[in-house]
Design an enzyme around this catalytic site. Structure first.
Site, PDB file in Angstrom:
ATOM      1  N   ASP A 177       0.805  -1.220   0.000  1.00 14.50           N
ATOM      2  CA  ASP A 177       0.000   0.000   0.000  1.00 14.50           C
ATOM      3  C   ASP A 177       0.839   1.270   0.000  1.00 14.50           C
ATOM      4  O   ASP A 177       2.047   1.253   0.283  1.00 14.50           O
ATOM      5  CB  ASP A 177      -0.947   0.004   1.201  1.00 14.50           C
ATOM      6  CG  ASP A 177      -0.211  -0.077   2.534  1.00 14.50           C
ATOM      7  OD1 ASP A 177       0.731  -0.889   2.650  1.00 14.50           O
ATOM      8  OD2 ASP A 177      -0.574   0.676   3.468  1.00 14.50           O
TER       9      ASP A 177
ATOM     10  N   GLU B 159      -0.072  -1.296   5.680  1.00  7.78           N
ATOM     11  CA  GLU B 159       1.066  -0.948   6.536  1.00  7.78           C
ATOM     12  C   GLU B 159       1.033   0.523   6.926  1.00  7.78           C
ATOM     13  O   GLU B 159       1.352   0.875   8.069  1.00  7.78           O
ATOM     14  CB  GLU B 159       2.375  -1.276   5.813  1.00  7.78           C
ATOM     15  CG  GLU B 159       3.622  -1.118   6.673  1.00  7.78           C
ATOM     16  CD  GLU B 159       4.238   0.282   6.668  1.00  7.78           C
ATOM     17  OE1 GLU B 159       5.121   0.556   7.493  1.00  7.78           O
ATOM     18  OE2 GLU B 159       3.811   1.116   5.824  1.00  7.78           O
TER      19      GLU B 159
END
Length: 353
Positions: free
Chosen positions: A73, A137
């Site tokens: 991400d 994350e």
């Protein structure tokens, strides 16, 4: 495959990922791409939500197990981009695009290293390898790495491919967010009525501003604490009966999050403190660990990292090392050097085998 093939495939995959928006909790399409490429390369990938991982067909119990981890991400692009953040342009040896540096370079480099070692069944590799591309994350989300770890075999150590200039970060600060509250009694501001919740909090806020934690880490420095938000009151003529503030705490490896909260609460005169979570802990790895020793033998320099990663959720030793520069992360016109990716593949292979 030779290293040029690994490098070319790493760059091609990273360009495909950059062209695919993958902001935290919206990584579906990027996870699809990663899963398909890993399947194409014979890795037998598995997927949990938007996390994609691969395991060896058999685990050699005589070897320790090493997790290779980086995240899929990205943050949202900041408004000061002058390029299209989703256009993977290569100029002057740099690959531009959102997530190229944080941490696409580490992600594709570690994946190609896993591919090389596992597909070739390299007998002299020191470790059993697991590859995990984690989601969420950037927001430490519950559907990220934490949702996968219970499904994996026992892990002894991890390499996390965050951008460190391929220098080994052997310690990392944690994070604890604390909500603070003071309470008063509302009244009319024109009269001597009520108890002002703002005034009730003042002594505690000053103490939080001035206090310095005593245990200083040689790698991470002091534990840092900052009041970052304060809100109170409904309108100018009403004595506020409540104040809420937020403390951002960055613990070094010498303090437990639970102990920090207990200590702070004992020093509050009026305010009540509540931690949102204790889960994001400081992490470290011994300088004697073989992975760190392999870095030292190559002339790399260990350091302590102030930035948070998925290491905070790993209950084993972990080493953060990856291509790129942390200063480029979350910035406009983010890029990774192509030579940084090539160097990362070389160093990772030398470290692991």
């Amino acid at each position: 495959m030779d290293k040029k093939d690994l490098f070319d495939d790493a760059v091609a995959l990273l360009r495909e990922l950059i062209a695919t928006p993958r902001v935290s909790r919206e990584e579906n399409r990027a996870a699809d791409i990663l899963y398909d490429r890993m399947a194409e390369w014979g890795m037998n990938p598995q997927r949990v939500k938007n996390n994609v991982f691969a395991l060896p067909s058999d685990i050699n119990t005589d070897k320790p197990t090493l997790l290779l981890n980086a995240h899929i991400d990205t943050v949202k692009p900041v408004s000061s981009w002058t390029r299209d953040p989703y256009s993977p342009d290569i100029e002057d040896g740099r690959l531009y695009g959102l997530g190229s540096n944080d941490c696409g370079g580490g992600l594709v480099s570690l994946l190609q290293v896993y591919r090389q070692i596992v597909n070739r069944k390299t007998e002299n590799c020191k470790y059993n390898l697991i590859f995990l591309a984690s989601a969420e994350e950037e927001v430490s989300g519950k559907d990220g790495i934490a949702s996968v770890l219970p499904l994996l075999p026992k892990i002894d150590v991890a390499i996390v491919g965050e951008p460190t200039g391929m220098q080994p970060a052997v310690a990392e600060k944690g994070l604890m967010v604390i909500d603070g509250y003071s309470h008063g009694i509302s009244g009319h501001a024109a009269r001597e009525e009520g108890v002002n919740a703002i005034y009730e909090a003042l002594d505690d806020l000053v103490w939080l501003r001035d206090y310095r934690f005593q245990n200083v880490s040689p790698l991470l420095g002091p534990t840092k604490m900052t009041v970052t938000q304060v809100e109170s009151g409904t309108q100018h003529n009403v004595v506020p009966d409540r104040l809420h503030f937020v403390i951002d705490v960055r613990p070094n490896e010498l303090y437990r999050n639970e102990d920090i909260l207990d200590f702070l609460q004992k020093n509050m005169k009026h305010c009540e403190l509540k931690a949102r979570s204790f889960r994001l802990r400081s992490s470290s790895i011994s300088l004697d660990h073989p992975l760190v020793q392999a870095c030292l033998q190559k002339g790399l320099k260990p350091f302590g990292s102030p930035t948070l990663s998925d290491q905070a959720l790993m209950p084993w030793a972990s080493l953060k090392i990856g291509p790129g520069d942390s200063a480029r992360s979350h910035s406009a016109n983010e890029y990774i050097g192509l030579d940084e990716i090539a160097e990362a593949i070389d160093i990772y292979l030398d470290m692991i085998c």
